[in-house]
Design a protein around this motif. Structure first.
Motif, mmCIF file in Angstrom:
data_model
loop_
_atom_site.group_PDB
_atom_site.id
_atom_site.type_symbol
_atom_site.label_atom_id
_atom_site.label_comp_id
_atom_site.label_asym_id
_atom_site.label_seq_id
_atom_site.Cartn_x
_atom_site.Cartn_y
_atom_site.Cartn_z
ATOM 1 N N GLN A 246 -24.172 51.958 65.388
ATOM 2 C CA GLN A 246 -24.198 51.318 64.072
ATOM 3 C C GLN A 246 -24.535 52.392 63.041
ATOM 4 O O GLN A 246 -25.685 52.821 62.962
ATOM 5 C CB GLN A 246 -25.234 50.193 64.039
ATOM 6 N N PRO A 247 -23.572 52.871 62.274
ATOM 7 C CA PRO A 247 -23.811 54.009 61.379
ATOM 8 C C PRO A 247 -24.857 53.706 60.314
ATOM 9 O O PRO A 247 -24.880 52.599 59.754
ATOM 10 C CB PRO A 247 -22.439 54.249 60.726
ATOM 11 N N PRO A 248 -25.741 54.655 60.035
ATOM 12 C CA PRO A 248 -26.632 54.498 58.884
ATOM 13 C C PRO A 248 -25.815 54.545 57.602
ATOM 14 O O PRO A 248 -24.650 54.965 57.607
ATOM 15 C CB PRO A 248 -27.565 55.703 59.001
ATOM 16 N N ASP A 249 -26.422 54.130 56.507
ATOM 17 C CA ASP A 249 -25.701 54.167 55.233
ATOM 18 C C ASP A 249 -25.568 55.587 54.697
ATOM 19 O O ASP A 249 -24.539 55.942 54.105
ATOM 20 C CB ASP A 249 -26.435 53.297 54.201
ATOM 21 N N HIS A 250 -26.606 56.403 54.922
ATOM 22 C CA HIS A 250 -26.610 57.764 54.386
ATOM 23 C C HIS A 250 -27.131 58.746 55.428
ATOM 24 O O HIS A 250 -28.086 58.441 56.152
ATOM 25 C CB HIS A 250 -27.515 57.866 53.149
ATOM 26 N N VAL A 251 -26.501 59.905 55.492
ATOM 27 C CA VAL A 251 -27.009 61.045 56.248
ATOM 28 C C VAL A 251 -27.136 62.195 55.260
ATOM 29 O O VAL A 251 -26.173 62.525 54.550
ATOM 30 C CB VAL A 251 -26.065 61.428 57.416
ATOM 31 N N ILE A 252 -28.319 62.803 55.201
ATOM 32 C CA ILE A 252 -28.598 63.839 54.190
ATOM 33 C C ILE A 252 -28.903 65.151 54.902
ATOM 34 O O ILE A 252 -29.745 65.203 55.803
ATOM 35 C CB ILE A 252 -29.757 63.401 53.280
ATOM 36 N N ALA A 279 -17.395 52.257 60.500
ATOM 37 C CA ALA A 279 -17.592 52.671 59.112
ATOM 38 C C ALA A 279 -18.195 54.070 59.081
ATOM 39 O O ALA A 279 -18.822 54.513 60.049
ATOM 40 C CB ALA A 279 -18.504 51.687 58.387
ATOM 41 N N LEU A 280 -18.004 54.762 57.974
ATOM 42 C CA LEU A 280 -18.537 56.109 57.803
ATOM 43 C C LEU A 280 -19.845 56.081 57.031
ATOM 44 O O LEU A 280 -19.943 55.391 56.006
ATOM 45 C CB LEU A 280 -17.549 56.979 57.029
ATOM 46 N N PRO A 281 -20.853 56.818 57.474
ATOM 47 C CA PRO A 281 -22.019 57.026 56.610
ATOM 48 C C PRO A 281 -21.652 57.958 55.470
ATOM 49 O O PRO A 281 -20.755 58.800 55.607
ATOM 50 C CB PRO A 281 -23.035 57.680 57.545
ATOM 51 N N LYS A 282 -22.311 57.812 54.352
ATOM 52 C CA LYS A 282 -22.128 58.772 53.258
ATOM 53 C C LYS A 282 -22.918 60.028 53.610
ATOM 54 O O LYS A 282 -24.131 59.960 53.824
ATOM 55 C CB LYS A 282 -22.626 58.194 51.938
ATOM 56 N N LEU A 283 -22.253 61.164 53.686
ATOM 57 C CA LEU A 283 -22.939 62.423 53.993
ATOM 58 C C LEU A 283 -23.163 63.184 52.690
ATOM 59 O O LEU A 283 -22.204 63.518 51.986
ATOM 60 C CB LEU A 283 -22.122 63.265 54.971
ATOM 61 N N SER A 284 -24.417 63.432 52.364
ATOM 62 C CA SER A 284 -24.772 64.155 51.142
ATOM 63 C C SER A 284 -25.471 65.458 51.495
ATOM 64 O O SER A 284 -26.128 65.571 52.533
ATOM 65 C CB SER A 284 -25.671 63.298 50.252
ATOM 66 N N ILE A 285 -25.328 66.439 50.609
ATOM 67 C CA ILE A 285 -25.812 67.794 50.866
ATOM 68 C C ILE A 285 -26.785 68.198 49.762
ATOM 69 O O ILE A 285 -26.469 68.064 48.569
ATOM 70 C CB ILE A 285 -24.637 68.790 50.934
ATOM 71 N N ILE A 286 -27.944 68.693 50.164
ATOM 72 C CA ILE A 286 -28.981 69.105 49.211
ATOM 73 C C ILE A 286 -29.175 70.613 49.308
ATOM 74 O O ILE A 286 -29.281 71.168 50.404
ATOM 75 C CB ILE A 286 -30.320 68.397 49.494
#
Length: 447
Positions: A246-252, A279-286
């Motif tokens: 079950q994919p998380p909503d966000h991966v950072i 579904a795809l998690p939103k992958l964000s980069i910091i």
């Protein structure tokens, strides 16, 4: 060792290298792993189909196997990796199998109800690099190389040297003089690497190394090597398995040379295509504000052209101003609907201490994820009811000097920044060796 094509396996896919720019198929990669036509990076692409339910069941079954291949959290997922000629010669240190922790205190401070950390710093050499190194080093050995090499800010050198030593290969490490944690450098030395400190930054080390591998039979093991990316992507597969698919909503993810974010995004896209997730998690980069080329690329030209910076940050693992995998990272952001953000040195230091207050240690670069999450919540990009996973890339002992300076109040000369961090500082105190002195110290903290 079990034969990967035995009944305890599914058919392995056929893979080939393809240019991410012109899409030309590459039968024999250049030593620098660049397309000989357009000069862009290469990636591994696969043909063939899988039954997603059968894959999940097989991977779960391997968790109790004693086969060295199955005990690796990378090679356990070998159906989604390049096939080797001789599986008996895989170079493994039982990498991956890293935990997911719930961050309850950090969740309260950010306003996110379900916050987790996937701690890649729990790998054998203390960073996520091991997941890619097991694959790329195994390929190097398969192709008959005696020497492997990397330019590094520390973690890559430690990982490469360990895997080379394990395989009986020699390793060459180029690091920027005075800009690498001694804890990381000591690992490369212990594993027997020829370690050269160059009077330049990471990008300068990379330029020198590219010429070395062009002139000598030395195998390049930086993240431009597409086989590194294949190994690193398995952290995303393992994460989704830990979340019962079950994919998380966000991966950072922290952003340095951008190979890791590219690898994780590649895995999410492949899993979606194979039907392993819906579904795809939103992958964000910091990134650190002092080493923010991707942030500038996205904000100033919409991800079309590379912008390089003179990188300056205490987070040595992401002190990179000319990221090799920037185009791959932009593609992942676009495909998953993720975003970019930057954080100050003080924001990163505070976030590192806050992660520590949850009983989880990490190196400074990992902490940009929590610092960035705070900003994404304030912007409304991350909602309080969503599930968020931070990727912690390195172990706390990778840079103990940073931690000690923080708690002593020596990290910043800026008095205002130091005051903002005071609540999280826990400097050791010197006492007389008496029971009374210790009791007074406890009472001072209102025990």
């Amino acid at each position: 060792m079990t034969n990967p094509t035995s009944p305890n396996s599914t058919p392995l896919p056929t893979s080939q290298l393809s240019c991410i720019g012109c899409r030309e198929v590459c039968l024999k990669p250049a030593q620098t792993f660049r397309c000989t036509g357009c000069g862009d990076l290469l990636e591994v692409v696969y043909t063939g189909q899988h039954d997603p339910a059968a894959l999940k069941a097989l991977w779960q079954k391997r968790l109790t196997s004693r086969d060295p291949l199955d005990q690796s959290g990378v090679w356990r997922f070998r159906e989604l990796l390049p096939a080797l000629h001789d599986w008996q010669r895989v170079i493994t240190l039982h990498e991956a199998n890293t935990p997911v922790y719930e961050l309850t205190r950090c969740a309260r401070s950010t306003g996110v109800q379900k916050l987790y950390a996937k701690h890649q710093g729990m790998n054998p050499t203390g960073s996520f690099k091991d997941t890619g190194m097991t694959v790329a080093a195994s390929i190097a050995q398969q192709e008959g190389f005696r020497w492997v090499a990397c330019a590094s800010t520390g973690n890559t050198s430690a990982s490469m040297a360990a895997y080379a030593a394990r395989a009986g290969m020699r390793s060459l490490v180029l690091v920027p003089e005075g800009k690498v944690s001694w804890s990381k450098l000591s690992q490369a030395l212990d594993y027997g690497a020829l370690t050269c400190q160059l009077k330049t930054d990471f990008d300068g080390c990379m330029r020198v190394l590219n010429e070395v591998v062009r002139q000598l039979p030395v195998y390049l093991l930086n993240s431009v090597n597409p086989y590194r990316i294949e190994g690193q992507k398995t952290a995303a597969i393992e994460l989704l398995e830990q979340f019962d698919w079950q994919p998380p909503d966000h991966v950072i993810v922290p952003g340095g040379n951008l190979g890791n974010s590219s690898a994780l995004g590649k895995a999410f896209l492949e899993m979606k295509e194979l039907g392993l997730i819906s579904a795809l998690p939103k992958l964000s980069i910091i990134q650190a504000a002092g080493a923010n080329p991707l942030v500038r690329i996205i904000r100033e030209n919409g991800g079309k052209h590379l912008i390089t910076v003179q990188a300056e940050t205490a987070a040595s693992a992401i002190r990179i101003g000319n990221p090799a995998s920037w185009r791959k990272a932009v593609a992942v952001l676009n495909a998953t609907g993720g975003t970019v953000e930057q954080v100050s040195e003080a924001e990163m230091a505070l976030a590192k201490a806050e992660i520590g207050s949850d009983g989880i240690g990490c190196e400074p670069a990992s902490a940009v994820t929590l610092a960035g999450l705070k900003k994404l919540v304030k912007q409304g990009f991350v909602k309080s009811g969503e599930t968020v996973v931070l990727i912690l890339t390195g172990h706390v002992l990778k840079d103990p000097d940073f931690t000690m300076k923080f708690h002593r109040g020596d990290l910043f000369g800026n008095e205002e920044a130091s005051k903002a961090l005071a609540a999280q500082q826990r400097s050791p105190i010197v006492l007389e060796p008496t029971v009374e002195a210790v009791i007074r110290a406890l009472k001072d903290l209102q025990m």
